[in-house]
Design a protein around this motif. Structure first.
Motif, PDB file in Angstrom:
ATOM      1  N   SER A 115       1.224  -1.116  -0.032  1.00 27.53           N
ATOM      2  CA  SER A 115      -0.202  -0.331   0.123  1.00 27.53           C
ATOM      3  C   SER A 115       1.125   1.145   0.365  1.00 27.53           C
ATOM      4  O   SER A 115       2.559   0.804   0.597  1.00 27.53           O
TER       5      SER A 115
ATOM      6  N   SER B 238     -19.494   3.874  -2.138  1.00 30.24           N
ATOM      7  CA  SER B 238     -19.053   2.358  -2.856  1.00 30.24           C
ATOM      8  C   SER B 238     -19.116   2.151  -1.276  1.00 30.24           C
ATOM      9  O   SER B 238     -18.833   1.968  -0.493  1.00 30.24           O
ATOM     10  N   ASP B 239     -18.468  -0.095  -1.851  1.00 28.87           N
ATOM     11  CA  ASP B 239     -17.815  -0.570  -1.287  1.00 28.87           C
ATOM     12  C   ASP B 239     -16.647  -0.039  -0.886  1.00 28.87           C
ATOM     13  O   ASP B 239     -15.802  -0.581   0.370  1.00 28.87           O
ATOM     14  N   ALA B 240     -15.740   0.718  -1.514  1.00 33.32           N
ATOM     15  CA  ALA B 240     -14.246   0.768  -1.237  1.00 33.32           C
ATOM     16  C   ALA B 240     -14.098   1.870  -0.264  1.00 33.32           C
ATOM     17  O   ALA B 240     -14.103   1.861   0.952  1.00 33.32           O
ATOM     18  N   GLU B 241     -15.264   2.886  -0.033  1.00 36.09           N
ATOM     19  CA  GLU B 241     -15.598   3.691   0.787  1.00 36.09           C
ATOM     20  C   GLU B 241     -16.597   2.942   2.803  1.00 36.09           C
ATOM     21  O   GLU B 241     -15.965   3.373   2.964  1.00 36.09           O
TER      22      GLU B 241
ATOM     23  N   GLU C 174     -14.920  -8.992  -1.607  1.00 36.55           N
ATOM     24  CA  GLU C 174     -14.960  -9.736  -2.480  1.00 36.55           C
ATOM     25  C   GLU C 174     -15.141 -11.075  -3.294  1.00 36.55           C
ATOM     26  O   GLU C 174     -15.729 -11.960  -3.688  1.00 36.55           O
TER      27      GLU C 174
ATOM     28  N   PRO D   8      -6.338   0.298   2.599  1.00 37.30           N
ATOM     29  CA  PRO D   8      -7.102   0.021   1.172  1.00 37.30           C
ATOM     30  C   PRO D   8      -5.803  -0.725   0.166  1.00 37.30           C
ATOM     31  O   PRO D   8      -4.856  -0.030   0.420  1.00 37.30           O
ATOM     32  N   ASN D   9      -6.689  -1.291  -0.568  1.00 34.71           N
ATOM     33  CA  ASN D   9      -7.839  -1.902  -1.208  1.00 34.71           C
ATOM     34  C   ASN D   9      -7.463  -3.365  -0.682  1.00 34.71           C
ATOM     35  O   ASN D   9      -8.199  -3.656  -1.667  1.00 34.71           O
TER      36      ASN D   9
ATOM     37  N   ASP E 293     -13.495   1.771   4.213  1.00 37.38           N
ATOM     38  CA  ASP E 293     -12.272   2.098   3.365  1.00 37.38           C
ATOM     39  C   ASP E 293     -11.685   1.730   5.684  1.00 37.38           C
ATOM     40  O   ASP E 293     -11.914   2.666   6.276  1.00 37.38           O
TER      41      ASP E 293
ATOM     42  N   VAL F 102     -11.369  -4.863   0.507  1.00 35.52           N
ATOM     43  CA  VAL F 102     -12.021  -4.284  -0.505  1.00 35.52           C
ATOM     44  C   VAL F 102     -11.875  -5.897  -1.859  1.00 35.52           C
ATOM     45  O   VAL F 102     -13.222  -6.998  -1.663  1.00 35.52           O
TER      46      VAL F 102
END
Length: 256
Positions: free
Chosen positions: A57, A178-181, A109, A101-102, A184, A105
């Protein structure tokens, strides 16, 4: 680097989140893992070690520098005077690499697809089933990422009692874009239960320096019972927290 030193580094890596040894050179050992994207190079330096981050990261070195001494010449290289510190560094790097991140996520998934694959096609294709699976697994993934990021301790009090700690969102789950948010680790804090309840209801927030903001709705008696003090503050605030905390602070100022 002699064979005994190589064997020692390989064992320390294997025991602390870096189970693979990659091709390297005579002076370095390259370590990696199937569980996270970080790859590092370890070399012997005097009586201790130097570790350089090869991949991972963008904020990994920044987060590790909160605890460990980075080289004055290179912010992605760390000087570790003992085997014990090398083990601590690798363990922390592995935990952060799974939380930042990420990676959370990507893991989320994979978990969703794995669970849906075990369901019969008509069920797996249901919009409501998909929503429920994503929410349940997402909340589990977020909590684990927060435990990893904050080292299993409350972001404010330092309480290290993982079973009771809560993973709080600054920008609530339902309004995230979003799922990213949603996943996070910078979108919230790991908090003791009473602080989580106040943070969730926008009765407690934090300024841009991580200092506590206490709602005027909480009188002196309530603050005393809850152990709230104006001097309370986050253990640290990363630049990546600012966007989410700004959202939360605005909600705090307008009232729950």
């Amino acid at each position: 680097m002699n064979p005994l030193q190589r064997a020692l580094i390989e064992k320390v890596g294997h025991d602390n989140g870096f189970e693979y040894v990659l091709p390297g050179d005579v002076q370095h050992m390259a370590l990696a893992s199937a569980r996270h994207p970080a790859r590092v190079r370890v070399s012997v330096a005097g009586q201790g070690f130097e570790v350089a981050i090869d991949t991972g990261s963008a904020t990994l070195a920044q987060e590790l520098a909160r605890t460990f001494a980075a080289s004055p010449a290179d912010a992605t290289t760390f000087v570790l005077p003992s085997e014990a510190l090398l083990a601590q560094w690798l363990r922390r790097a592995a935990a952060l690499s799974q939380a930042l991140p990420n990676q959370a996520v990507a893991s989320f998934e994979q978990q969703v697809q794995a669970e849906l694959s075990q369901l019969a096609p008509p069920v797996a294709q249901s919009t409501e089933v998909l929503r429920m699976v994503r929410q349940r697994l997402g909340q589990q993934a977020y909590r684990q990422a927060m435990l990893d990021y904050w080292g299993g301790a409350c972001a404010v009090t330092g309480l290290a009692l993982a079973p009771v700690l809560r993973a709080s969102h600054a920008k609530p789950w339902v309004v995230c874009d979003s799922d990213a948010e949603r996943l996070d680790v910078f979108n919230g804090l790991l908090l003791a239960p009473h602080l989580d309840a106040l943070f969730d209801q926008f009765l407690l927030s934090f300024d841009e320096h991580g200092r506590a903001l206490i709602s005027p709705q909480l009188d002196v008696a309530a603050c005393e019972v809850l152990g709230l003090r104006p001097t309370m503050q986050m253990r640290w605030m990363a630049p990546e927290h600012q966007r989410y905390m700004g959202y939360h602070r605005q909600r705090f100022l307008t009232g729950p």
